[in-house]
Design an enzyme around this catalytic site. Structure first.
Site, mmCIF file in Angstrom:
data_model
loop_
_atom_site.group_PDB
_atom_site.id
_atom_site.type_symbol
_atom_site.label_atom_id
_atom_site.label_comp_id
_atom_site.label_asym_id
_atom_site.label_seq_id
_atom_site.Cartn_x
_atom_site.Cartn_y
_atom_site.Cartn_z
ATOM 1 C CE LYS A 116 34.686 -24.170 38.235
ATOM 2 N NZ LYS A 116 33.821 -25.323 38.390
ATOM 3 C CD GLU A 200 43.427 -19.182 38.172
ATOM 4 O OE1 GLU A 200 43.477 -19.970 37.216
ATOM 5 O OE2 GLU A 200 42.457 -18.464 38.414
ATOM 6 C CG ASN A 235 37.556 -15.090 46.013
ATOM 7 O OD1 ASN A 235 38.071 -14.221 45.324
ATOM 8 N ND2 ASN A 235 38.215 -15.724 46.984
ATOM 9 C CD GLU A 275 32.562 -17.708 36.123
ATOM 10 O OE1 GLU A 275 33.605 -17.592 36.789
ATOM 11 O OE2 GLU A 275 31.436 -17.864 36.630
ATOM 12 C CD GLU A 288 35.315 -20.882 37.488
ATOM 13 O OE1 GLU A 288 36.334 -21.254 38.093
ATOM 14 O OE2 GLU A 288 34.220 -20.689 38.033
ATOM 15 C CG PHE A 348 29.806 -8.751 55.042
ATOM 16 C CD1 PHE A 348 28.685 -8.288 54.376
ATOM 17 C CD2 PHE A 348 30.904 -7.923 55.142
ATOM 18 C CE1 PHE A 348 28.664 -7.023 53.821
ATOM 19 C CE2 PHE A 348 30.891 -6.652 54.587
ATOM 20 C CZ PHE A 348 29.762 -6.204 53.928
#
Length: 671
Positions: A116, A200, A235, A275, A288, A348
């Protein structure tokens, strides 16, 4: 063309590759760990090789064992699937040294794009718009905080290797950066064997849109449209669709051409995904590149009609692409839901165990609607703590987005899983969410629409009436069956009472039920006791069927059913509720019964999932504040932070780091 290939993976992606290889007349070899000895991909393959213990680091991630399995079985090529070794530059190099073909991009492309950090450097060099960030080596959490301060909050801390949401954290403050940095490094190390992370800028209210590219070894690269992957939790993508409701043709072309230019710059020669993070104004930034097949590739296959696995195999065999950019057309709309073994009602958290029942909707293409189910499990199989908790990917395709969503909603209601907790109720609720249906998406969708998590939904309005009607119809069928049992009192005919009180948990709905030919007629009773017009229910349902499928006034409906004492538990459109059907006399008695309440566990920290205690962050006698970290539990390769819900004092600690606990096991007590 290859005669035999090995799939260096497990689960649904291994089964997916096997299906295409079988259609192409290619023999397949599966590899498996001791935990996967009875897995579906092992059963489907022509041959299978045991490669080690359950831990991925000792089996699926060991290159030497994969190479040896190829030598042992005579496999000429290896498909890596996604995850595990799929983006390790060393893997194709080791295969090449052994004279084995890698069904994926060349090692140089993986080195340039799979990492990445390096991919962002390459994109910047190619003048591709990138998100502001720091791509160098980050020494420690203090260094990460300094970088975040310079970039400006919020920031994304992200693993350099791999993907799939592992090793990724969003931080809004210095404290969150420090904690997130260490957690991301630990997850990255456990999942990919590489603990490097970068920082980032996190784009506020973004959408996640990706372009599918396909290249060959002759310099040809094309793009196959886009996928919208904005519905994410932690994510991790939950729902994907193709095309995106955001893009117009001009934006699609710009993103596609940029993706192709980037792929050509690194001589990309397989299926891959570029992406982008996109703004609501259709602006976009390179995020990425995933140098492998994506989990969500089926939606692209359904809207383009192109089998990506087949194309990867043909390209690896040296064939030229059989189509040019002008040949790519997008037809209809596809929606994919990821079914996970996790409990949506407990934030979850992962759920493991045996699939006592696994009954997916039938795969079919009829009247313009396609239902596809990519899975790596079967009834009786086990969801293990060692791997990703995915059960299946349910995909629907239709002429329009609305029709694809409607088909997906119905298919989810028809998907029956028992023995473990799963996220079908949540997915079903999402399919009916107004904002989702309108296409007003962002990566913050789930956090914004479900800020307190996904709670048990109380049936309301039309959904409540539909569940009550199905419950009454089921009860009526059960009653008809009981009356056919031999040896009952004869000589007299008992007129069955029509009036019923249907309880959805404690919510009461009055109605009348009666058989009318092949149908069951339901008439709802108003507050004055007057019955309304008849609603006709028709279904072939019989006792023991896990799903009631039929029509209500001509409209198809699917409702999941589970027997409970004195009633039946029904699930429909994200609502799951126990249903009791009483006669008037039974209802009068039921109304007098006390309501039971759950015991108070407020002074105990229970393990919310089966998992490994990574650390205990407090000591006995310590005073703690709400929000403070109490412990970290690892399950399904994810580290979960358990925090204090209120201020208090730690009375006694019952578990220690390194312990493996069952769900609801006691970790510590408060005074």
């Amino acid at each position: 063309m290859f005669k035999r290939i090995l799939i260096a993976n497990r689960g649904e992606i291994a089964c997916r590759v096997i299906k295409t290889a079988r259609r192409m007349g290619i023999e397949t070899v599966a590899v498996y760990s001791e935990a996967d000895r009875d897995a579906l991909h092992v059963e489907m393959a022509d041959e299978a090789v045991l490669i080690g213990p359950p831990a991925a680091a000792e089996s699926y991630l060991v290159i030497e064992k994969i190479v040896e399995a190829c030598r042992k079985t005579g496999a000429e090529a290896v498909h890596p699937g996604y995850g595990f070794l799929s983006e390790r530059e060393a893997f194709p190099r080791a295969l090449e040294a052994a004279g084995i073909v890698f069904i994926g991009p060349n090692p140089g492309a993986i080195a340039a794009m799979g990492d990445k950090i390096e991919s962002k450097k390459a994109a910047a060099k190619a003048k591709v718009s990138t998100v502001p960030g720091y791509l160098g080596v980050i020494e420690d959490d203090k260094h990460a905080v300094r970088i975040a301060d310079e970039i400006g909050y919020p920031v994304m801390i992200k693993a350099s290797a791999g993907g799939g949401g592992k090793g990724m954290r969003i931080a809004h403050s210095k404290n969150e950066v420090a904690e997130g940095f260490n957690l991301a490094k630990a997850e990255a190390k456990a999942s990919f064997g590489d603990d490097r992370v970068f920082v980032e800028k996190f784009i506020v209210d973004p959408r996640h849109i990706e372009i599918q590219v396909l290249g060959d070894k002759h310099g040809n690269v094309i793009y196959l449209g886009e996928r919208e992957c904005s519905i994410q939790r932690r994510n991790q993508k939950v729902i994907e669709e193709a095309p995106s409701p955001l893009l117009d043709e001009a934006t699609r072309r710009k993103m596609g051409e940029q993706a192709v230019a980037l792929a050509k710059a690194v001589n990309y020669d397989s299926a891959g995904t570029v992406e982008f993070v996109a703004g609501q104004d259709k602006s976009f930034f390179f995020l990425e590149m995933n140098t492998r097949l994506q989990v969500e590739h089926p939606v692209t296959e359904l809207v383009t009609g192109i089998d990506l696995v087949e194309q990867m195999i043909r390209v690896a065999a040296g064939e030229k692409l059989g189509l040019a950019q002008k040949d790519v057309t997008l037809t209809g709309w596809a929606v994919e839901s990821r079914l996970y073994a996790e409990d949506p009602f407990r934030n979850f958290l992962p759920s493991i165990g045996r699939l006592v029942k696994y009954r997916p909707p039938a795969e079919a293409s009829q009247d313009g609607i396609t239902i596809r189910n990519d899975t790596g499990v079967q009834e009786g199989g086990e969801i293990s703590i060692h791997y990703d908790p995915m059960i299946a990917k349910l995909v629907t395709h239709a002429p329009s987005r609305a029709a694809a969503i409607e088909a997906q909603a119905t298919a989810l209601d028809s998907f029956y899983v028992d023995g473990i907790r799963h996220n079908i109720p949540f997915l079903s609720a999402l399919m009916h969410h107004p904002r989702w249906r309108e296409g007003r998406l962002s990566t913050g969708f789930i956090a914004e629409e479900f800020p307190k998590g996904f709670a048990v939904r109380v049936p309301e309005g039309e959904v409540a009436r539909r569940i009550a009607a199905v419950g009454a119809a089921i009860d009526h069928v059960l009653g008809e069956r009981k009356r056919q049992i031999s040896g009952q009192m004869g000589g007299r005919i008992v007129q069955r009472e029509r009036r019923r009180a249907v309880w959805l948990d404690r919510q009461e709905i009055g109605l009348e039920v009666a058989r009318e030919g092949e149908a069951i007629a339901i008439r709802f009773v108003d507050a004055d006791g007057k019955a309304g017009n008849a609603h006709l229910l028709q279904s072939p349902w019989k006792p023991g069927d896990p799903v009631w499928q039929g029509t209500i006034d001509g409209h198809f409906v699917a409702v999941q059913t589970r027997p409970v004492p004195n009633g039946i538990r029904l699930a429909h459109q994200g609502v799951e509720v126990p249903v009791y059907v009483w006669t008037e006399a039974e209802a009068a008695s039921a109304r007098l019964m006390p309501v039971t309440t759950a015991s108070d566990t407020g002074k105990k920290l229970l393990c919310p999932m089966p998992g490994l205690i990574v650390s205990i962050a407090v000591s006995e006698g310590q005073e703690i504040k709400a929000g403070e970290t109490l412990a970290v539990v690892e399950a399904m390769k994810m580290q979960n932070v358990l925090r204090a819900e209120r201020d208090g004092t730690v009375k006694k600690i019952h578990a220690s780091a390194g312990a493996t606990l069952a769900v609801d096991a006691l970790i510590l007590e408060f005074a």
